[in-house]
Design an enzyme around this catalytic site. Structure first.
Site, PDB file in Angstrom:
ATOM      1  N   SER A  19     104.116 -61.784  94.733  1.00 12.11           N
ATOM      2  CA  SER A  19     104.130 -62.506  95.997  1.00 12.11           C
ATOM      3  C   SER A  19     105.481 -62.446  96.713  1.00 12.11           C
ATOM      4  CB  SER A  19     103.743 -63.970  95.748  1.00 12.11           C
ATOM      5  OG  SER A  19     104.696 -64.602  94.898  1.00 12.11           O
ATOM      6  N   SER A  70     105.611 -61.776  90.078  1.00  9.11           N
ATOM      7  CA  SER A  70     105.867 -61.808  91.524  1.00  9.11           C
ATOM      8  C   SER A  70     107.282 -61.456  91.952  1.00  9.11           C
ATOM      9  CB  SER A  70     105.493 -63.184  92.090  1.00  9.11           C
ATOM     10  OG  SER A  70     104.096 -63.338  92.092  1.00  9.11           O
ATOM     11  N   LYS A 126     113.200 -66.858  99.474  1.00  7.76           N
ATOM     12  CA  LYS A 126     111.735 -66.856  99.555  1.00  7.76           C
ATOM     13  C   LYS A 126     111.237 -68.178 100.139  1.00  7.76           C
ATOM     14  CE  LYS A 126     107.646 -65.913  96.664  1.00  7.76           C
ATOM     15  NZ  LYS A 126     107.179 -65.595  95.291  1.00  7.76           N
TER      16      LYS A 126
END
Length: 489
Positions: free
Chosen positions: A152, A176, A77
């Site tokens: 996210s 997330s 990420k």
């Protein structure tokens, strides 16, 4: 040979039999990404040259010196810093930022022999539930390219669901990892707060953020969590607790296991399909020897308001370091220093980030601190106590991960309150700091639904054991999006 649908054990078996090399696996991962990512848009930065070279070198390592994840590709990420690979947290304000060090988890990936193939798209600074807040692009859900992948960590979940990589790392502040894992039909674990070092994670809300693994199977998830866990002196919130062999916990035995099912997780707003999928999952676990009964988490109804006050307050403090002076984007329209700060931040931050900074600054301001921030901290303590009380009687708590499956891109982007409500079932876990996993448990209109299994502090082993039993008794994890067809080598 199609390698993308293999588990870590299957890939290692092929490598050990010399039927495939690490270089071939890496090459096929990049080919798959090049073929599918123009549709999915999961990746922001690629690490092809370095990864290819690393794979060729690793093929020379003796088999006896290789672990279960050795030579396997992984995506990271974009809020986890990677030396020499652009890290932006999907924000304009960090455009062009190339870190000079690795996050602790990235060092641990290297120690395990994993190959970082690239950085994954996300909501800007991890603020969002749909991946529509990225400055760079919208990631799509591989199950239906017109729907969101969740957020996210939407890029991390979509990359695994599309079979671009078998493993990714995400971060979870209010759901997330689990919410996009549910939307994309993959396995996502939010570990106990402190289990995994946050050193090198670009902070959103420091008391809530936690890095965790996203994979296609429970066993692969357990292997990856073990690889990234452990105490880190550079992170003051890192717990000095021994890391178990999580994969060894997958015994297949849950006889006598006690499950609590919160009535609040079946309240108004949670879709009937999500409720029914959980009921069917409970029936499967009952058949395997577990028992369940209803439990109450009475303060969970305050979790959403508590979370957005606390997280926004911490974001207001954490994001004050991004000013255009030392790195990242800087405005060209400034007559003095104050204008420079104001214009850099107003041009560099997106709408959602500005919204949360403003909310947090307000909650921390003189005259409002006691009324909002302090009160939210007190409610957080009550939410934590709800879990403590429940775990005196139950081994795990189970409910839906999300109220509904993935929604269409653009459907909720202009309605922040409705968007925030998507995390209503995941947020209490972060406020309490306990671990939780989302695993696939059903479908609605061809889109995946997630089962959330919540455990006691530092008891990820029990969570994995339950998740593994359910996974082996069902075939949800074996189903793949249509985008896989024709993409295989």
């Amino acid at each position: 040979m199609n390698l993308v649908d293999k588990t870590s054990s299957e890939l290692q078996d092929l490598i050990h039999k010399e039927e495939v090399s690490i270089a071939e696996i890496t090459k096929q991962a990049f080919e798959r990404i090049e073929k599918l990512d123009p549709k999915v848009d999961a990746f922001l930065a690629m690490n092809k040259e370095q990864a290819t070279k690393q794979a060729e070198e690793m093929d020379q390592t003796p088999l006896a010196e290789r672990g279960p994840l050795f030579g396997l590709p992984i995506g990271v990420k974009d809020n986890i810093v990677t030396e020499g690979i652009e890290t932006t947290a999907s924000s304009r304000i960090l455009e062009g930022f190339n870190p000079i060090y690795n996050a602790t988890v990235v060092e641990k990936l290297k120690a395990a022999g994993m190959i970082t193939v690239g950085k994954l798209n996300m909501d800007e600074f991890a603020m969002g539930s749909s991946n529509e807040n990225s400055y760079y692009k919208n990631t799509k859900n591989p199950w239906n390219l017109e729907t969101v992948p969740g957020g996210s960590s939407g890029g991390s979940a979509a990359a695994v669901a599309a079979g671009e990589v078998p493993f990714t790392l995400g971060s979870d502040t209010g759901g997330s990892i689990r919410q996009p894992a549910a939307f994309c039909g993959v396995v996502g674990m939010k570990p106990t707060y402190g289990r995994v070092s946050r050193f090198g994670l670009i902070a959103y809300a420091s008391s809530l953020d936690q890095i965790g693994p996203i994979t296609r199977t429970v066993k692969d998830n357990a292997l990856l969590l073990e690889a990234i866990s452990g105490h880190d002196e550079r992170d003051s919130t890192s717990a000095n607790i021994e890391v178990p062999n999580f994969a060894e916990a997958l015994t297949g035995d849950i006889k006598g296991l006690r499950i609590g099912v919160p009535k609040e997780y079946f309240a108004e707003g949670v879709g009937e399909a999500a409720k029914q999928a959980v009921r069917e999952a409970l029936a499967v676990l009952e058949e395997k020897g577990a028992t369940w009964e209803e439990v109450s988490l009475p303060h969970s109804k305050y979790a959403l308001a508590t979370y957005y006050l606390l997280a926004s307050s911490e974001a207001s403090s954490n994001l004050s370091r991004f000013d255009g002076i030392r790195y990242g984007y800087r405005t060209e329209k400034a007559g003095n220093l104050l204008e420079f700060y104001m214009n850099t931040r107003s041009e560099g931050f997106g709408d959602e980030v500005k919204r949360r900074i403003m909310l947090g600054t307000y909650a921390l301001s003189s005259g409002y601190y006691d009324a909002y921030y302090k009160k939210a901290q007190k409610v957080r303590t009550l939410i934590k106590k709800d879990f403590d009380d429940a775990f005196e009687k139950f081994d795990v708590i189970i409910g839906p991960t999300t109220p509904t499956p993935a929604f269409k891109i653009g459907e909720k982007v202009d309605d922040p309150l409705t968007m925030y409500a998507n995390d209503i079932l995941t947020i209490p876990v972060n406020l309490a700091g306990v671990p939780a996993i989302s695993i696939p448990c059903g479908f609605e209109n061809g889109l995946p639904l997630g089962l959330q299994i919540i455990g006691k502090y530092f008891d990820e082993e029990t969570i994995y054991r339950v998740a593994d039993v359910f996974e082996k008794a069902t075939d949800f994890h074996k189903q793949t999006p249509q985008i896989w067809e024709g993409a295989a080598q």
